[in-house]
Design a protein around this motif. Structure first.
Motif, PDB file in Angstrom:
ATOM      1  N   ARG A   1       0.821  -1.208   0.000  1.00 54.97           N
ATOM      2  CA  ARG A   1       0.000   0.000   0.000  1.00 54.97           C
ATOM      3  C   ARG A   1       0.858   1.262   0.000  1.00 54.97           C
ATOM      4  O   ARG A   1       0.510   2.269  -0.610  1.00 54.97           O
ATOM      5  CB  ARG A   1      -0.923  -0.005   1.219  1.00 54.97           C
ATOM      6  N   ARG A   2       1.982   1.220   0.679  1.00 59.86           N
ATOM      7  CA  ARG A   2       2.868   2.386   0.728  1.00 59.86           C
ATOM      8  C   ARG A   2       3.350   2.768  -0.664  1.00 59.86           C
ATOM      9  O   ARG A   2       3.385   3.947  -1.027  1.00 59.86           O
ATOM     10  CB  ARG A   2       4.078   2.104   1.620  1.00 59.86           C
ATOM     11  N   PHE A   3       3.712   1.764  -1.449  1.00 59.80           N
ATOM     12  CA  PHE A   3       4.242   2.042  -2.781  1.00 59.80           C
ATOM     13  C   PHE A   3       3.158   2.096  -3.857  1.00 59.80           C
ATOM     14  O   PHE A   3       3.412   2.524  -4.982  1.00 59.80           O
ATOM     15  CB  PHE A   3       5.285   0.986  -3.168  1.00 59.80           C
ATOM     16  N   GLY A   4       1.948   1.636  -3.509  1.00 62.38           N
ATOM     17  CA  GLY A   4       0.884   1.631  -4.496  1.00 62.38           C
ATOM     18  C   GLY A   4       1.178   0.716  -5.661  1.00 62.38           C
ATOM     19  O   GLY A   4       0.771   0.969  -6.795  1.00 62.38           O
ATOM     20  N   GLN A   5       1.892  -0.358  -5.367  1.00 59.08           N
ATOM     21  CA  GLN A   5       2.332  -1.269  -6.428  1.00 59.08           C
ATOM     22  C   GLN A   5       2.485  -2.673  -5.873  1.00 59.08           C
ATOM     23  O   GLN A   5       3.008  -2.861  -4.770  1.00 59.08           O
ATOM     24  CB  GLN A   5       3.670  -0.776  -6.990  1.00 59.08           C
TER      25      GLN A   5
ATOM     26  N   TYR B   1      14.979  12.924  -4.159  1.00 58.61           N
ATOM     27  CA  TYR B   1      15.644  11.937  -3.305  1.00 58.61           C
ATOM     28  C   TYR B   1      14.657  10.852  -2.879  1.00 58.61           C
ATOM     29  O   TYR B   1      14.978   9.660  -2.923  1.00 58.61           O
ATOM     30  CB  TYR B   1      16.212  12.614  -2.053  1.00 58.61           C
ATOM     31  N   ARG B   2      13.455  11.256  -2.493  1.00 52.68           N
ATOM     32  CA  ARG B   2      12.469  10.277  -2.054  1.00 52.68           C
ATOM     33  C   ARG B   2      12.074   9.344  -3.197  1.00 52.68           C
ATOM     34  O   ARG B   2      11.895   8.145  -2.983  1.00 52.68           O
ATOM     35  CB  ARG B   2      11.228  10.976  -1.510  1.00 52.68           C
ATOM     36  N   ILE B   3      11.947   9.870  -4.385  1.00 53.49           N
ATOM     37  CA  ILE B   3      11.581   9.038  -5.541  1.00 53.49           C
ATOM     38  C   ILE B   3      12.635   7.962  -5.762  1.00 53.49           C
ATOM     39  O   ILE B   3      12.315   6.775  -5.960  1.00 53.49           O
ATOM     40  CB  ILE B   3      11.423   9.907  -6.803  1.00 53.49           C
TER      41      ILE B   3
ATOM     42  N   LYS C   1      14.471   2.159  -4.804  1.00 55.41           N
ATOM     43  CA  LYS C   1      15.415   1.207  -4.222  1.00 55.41           C
ATOM     44  C   LYS C   1      14.725   0.318  -3.192  1.00 55.41           C
ATOM     45  O   LYS C   1      14.960  -0.886  -3.130  1.00 55.41           O
ATOM     46  CB  LYS C   1      16.573   1.980  -3.587  1.00 55.41           C
ATOM     47  N   GLN C   2      13.841   0.916  -2.393  1.00 53.34           N
ATOM     48  CA  GLN C   2      13.138   0.155  -1.367  1.00 53.34           C
ATOM     49  C   GLN C   2      12.193  -0.886  -1.970  1.00 53.34           C
ATOM     50  O   GLN C   2      12.024  -1.978  -1.420  1.00 53.34           O
ATOM     51  CB  GLN C   2      12.349   1.101  -0.450  1.00 53.34           C
ATOM     52  N   LYS C   3      11.576  -0.572  -3.095  1.00 56.62           N
ATOM     53  CA  LYS C   3      10.715  -1.548  -3.778  1.00 56.62           C
ATOM     54  C   LYS C   3      11.522  -2.801  -4.095  1.00 56.62           C
ATOM     55  O   LYS C   3      11.074  -3.933  -3.858  1.00 56.62           O
ATOM     56  CB  LYS C   3      10.175  -0.969  -5.087  1.00 56.62           C
ATOM     57  N   LEU C   4      12.706  -2.583  -4.633  1.00 57.44           N
ATOM     58  CA  LEU C   4      13.552  -3.711  -5.010  1.00 57.44           C
ATOM     59  C   LEU C   4      13.971  -4.502  -3.777  1.00 57.44           C
ATOM     60  O   LEU C   4      13.925  -5.731  -3.765  1.00 57.44           O
ATOM     61  CB  LEU C   4      14.790  -3.192  -5.757  1.00 57.44           C
ATOM     62  N   ARG C   5      14.336  -3.796  -2.736  1.00 64.29           N
ATOM     63  CA  ARG C   5      14.792  -4.446  -1.508  1.00 64.29           C
ATOM     64  C   ARG C   5      13.693  -5.291  -0.877  1.00 64.29           C
ATOM     65  O   ARG C   5      13.918  -6.442  -0.489  1.00 64.29           O
ATOM     66  CB  ARG C   5      15.275  -3.378  -0.512  1.00 64.29           C
ATOM     67  N   PHE C   6      12.489  -4.739  -0.796  1.00 69.35           N
ATOM     68  CA  PHE C   6      11.393  -5.470  -0.181  1.00 69.35           C
ATOM     69  C   PHE C   6      10.929  -6.635  -1.057  1.00 69.35           C
ATOM     70  O   PHE C   6      10.569  -7.698  -0.539  1.00 69.35           O
ATOM     71  CB  PHE C   6      10.224  -4.536   0.105  1.00 69.35           C
ATOM     72  N   ASN C   7      10.904  -6.446  -2.364  1.00 65.19           N
ATOM     73  CA  ASN C   7      10.437  -7.535  -3.238  1.00 65.19           C
ATOM     74  C   ASN C   7      11.340  -8.761  -3.123  1.00 65.19           C
ATOM     75  O   ASN C   7      10.859  -9.889  -3.066  1.00 65.19           O
ATOM     76  CB  ASN C   7      10.382  -7.077  -4.696  1.00 65.19           C
TER      77      ASN C   7
ATOM     78  N   ILE D   1      10.224  -1.765 -11.994  1.00 69.10           N
ATOM     79  CA  ILE D   1      11.336  -1.081 -11.342  1.00 69.10           C
ATOM     80  C   ILE D   1      12.058  -0.197 -12.362  1.00 69.10           C
ATOM     81  O   ILE D   1      12.304  -0.608 -13.490  1.00 69.10           O
ATOM     82  CB  ILE D   1      12.348  -2.105 -10.765  1.00 69.10           C
ATOM     83  N   GLN D   2      12.388   1.020 -11.934  1.00 69.88           N
ATOM     84  CA  GLN D   2      13.217   1.897 -12.750  1.00 69.88           C
ATOM     85  C   GLN D   2      14.637   1.816 -12.186  1.00 69.88           C
ATOM     86  O   GLN D   2      15.008   2.566 -11.292  1.00 69.88           O
ATOM     87  CB  GLN D   2      12.695   3.336 -12.706  1.00 69.88           C
ATOM     88  N   GLU D   3      15.386   0.883 -12.711  1.00 71.65           N
ATOM     89  CA  GLU D   3      16.709   0.612 -12.140  1.00 71.65           C
ATOM     90  C   GLU D   3      17.667   1.794 -12.255  1.00 71.65           C
ATOM     91  O   GLU D   3      18.596   1.930 -11.462  1.00 71.65           O
ATOM     92  CB  GLU D   3      17.322  -0.643 -12.773  1.00 71.65           C
TER      93      GLU D   3
END
Length: 204
Positions: A13-17, A48-50, A55-61, A191-193
């Motif tokens: 929910r935080r990432f909406g994805q 910076y937040r974007i 990066k956090q999306k990748l880490r959590f996935n 992901i936008q690497e």
């Protein structure tokens, strides 16, 4: 930063994805960030937040802590190929992810537990290291006792995601073969690497 142990749906929910490696749950019923201000207007995120959230999306996935992801980034950056894509392909080749993508487990956390408890065999030998880098030609099976467990048999018959091109499955033998290296098209999460590369380049 430690690996996630709290509610996984909150992360989605935080990432909406949807993050398929993290959970099978969907945020369709509550498509807004968690918290009492989730439905309110939020200020435009900083650059910076974007980059940080990407990066956090990748880490959590993939279920990594910050130290692990940074280590993979350094390894990807040391190569001659595109750093962002190399990072994604290194993570996609981890044993816990390959076990998940093969259909042995419904999520990467479940696959990691399967590996750590000694259920997985690579070319007939037990491998209980989730970060093990699977190589072309490696054949994954479950130990004999586990392969007879109806839970694993049913899970293998109904993978969470479409089986990627780099895997070849044999349901009759309950095995999967890593036939080739993953490609960018095999990554199941949006992901936008390039933003991740920018993030690490600026904080280094």
């Amino acid at each position: 930063m430690a690996r996630l142990t709290g509610p996984r749906l909150k992360i989605v929910r935080r990432f909406g994805q949807h993050l398929p490696g993290l959970t099978r749950k969907s945020a369709e019923n509550r498509p807004y960030p968690p918290g009492q201000h989730g439905l309110g207007r939020r200020p435009k995120p900083s650059d910076y937040r974007i980059r940080l959230e990407e990066k956090q999306k990748l880490r959590f996935n993939y279920g990594l802590n910050e130290r692990q992801l940074r280590s993979y980034f350094k390894k990807a950056a040391a190569g001659k190929s595109d750093t962002g894509q190399s990072l994604l392909l290194l993570l996609e080749s981890r044993l816990d992810n390959v076990v998940f993508r093969s259909g042995f487990a419904p999520t990467i956390p479940a696959a990691r537990q399967l590996v750590r408890h000694g259920h997985v065999r690579i070319n007939g030998k037990k491998v209980d290291i989730p970060s093990y880098a699977v190589r072309k030609g490696d054949v994954m099976t479950l130990r004999e006792k586990s392969a007879k467990n109806q839970i694993y048999v049913e899970a293998f018959a109904s993978p969470t995601l479409e089986v990627p091109s780099y895997l070849q499955r044999d349901e009759s033998k309950l095995q999967a073969t890593f036939v080739e290296r993953p490609t960018r098209d095999d990554i199941p999460v949006e992901i936008q690497e390039n933003l991740i590369v920018e993030h690490y380049s600026r904080v280094a």
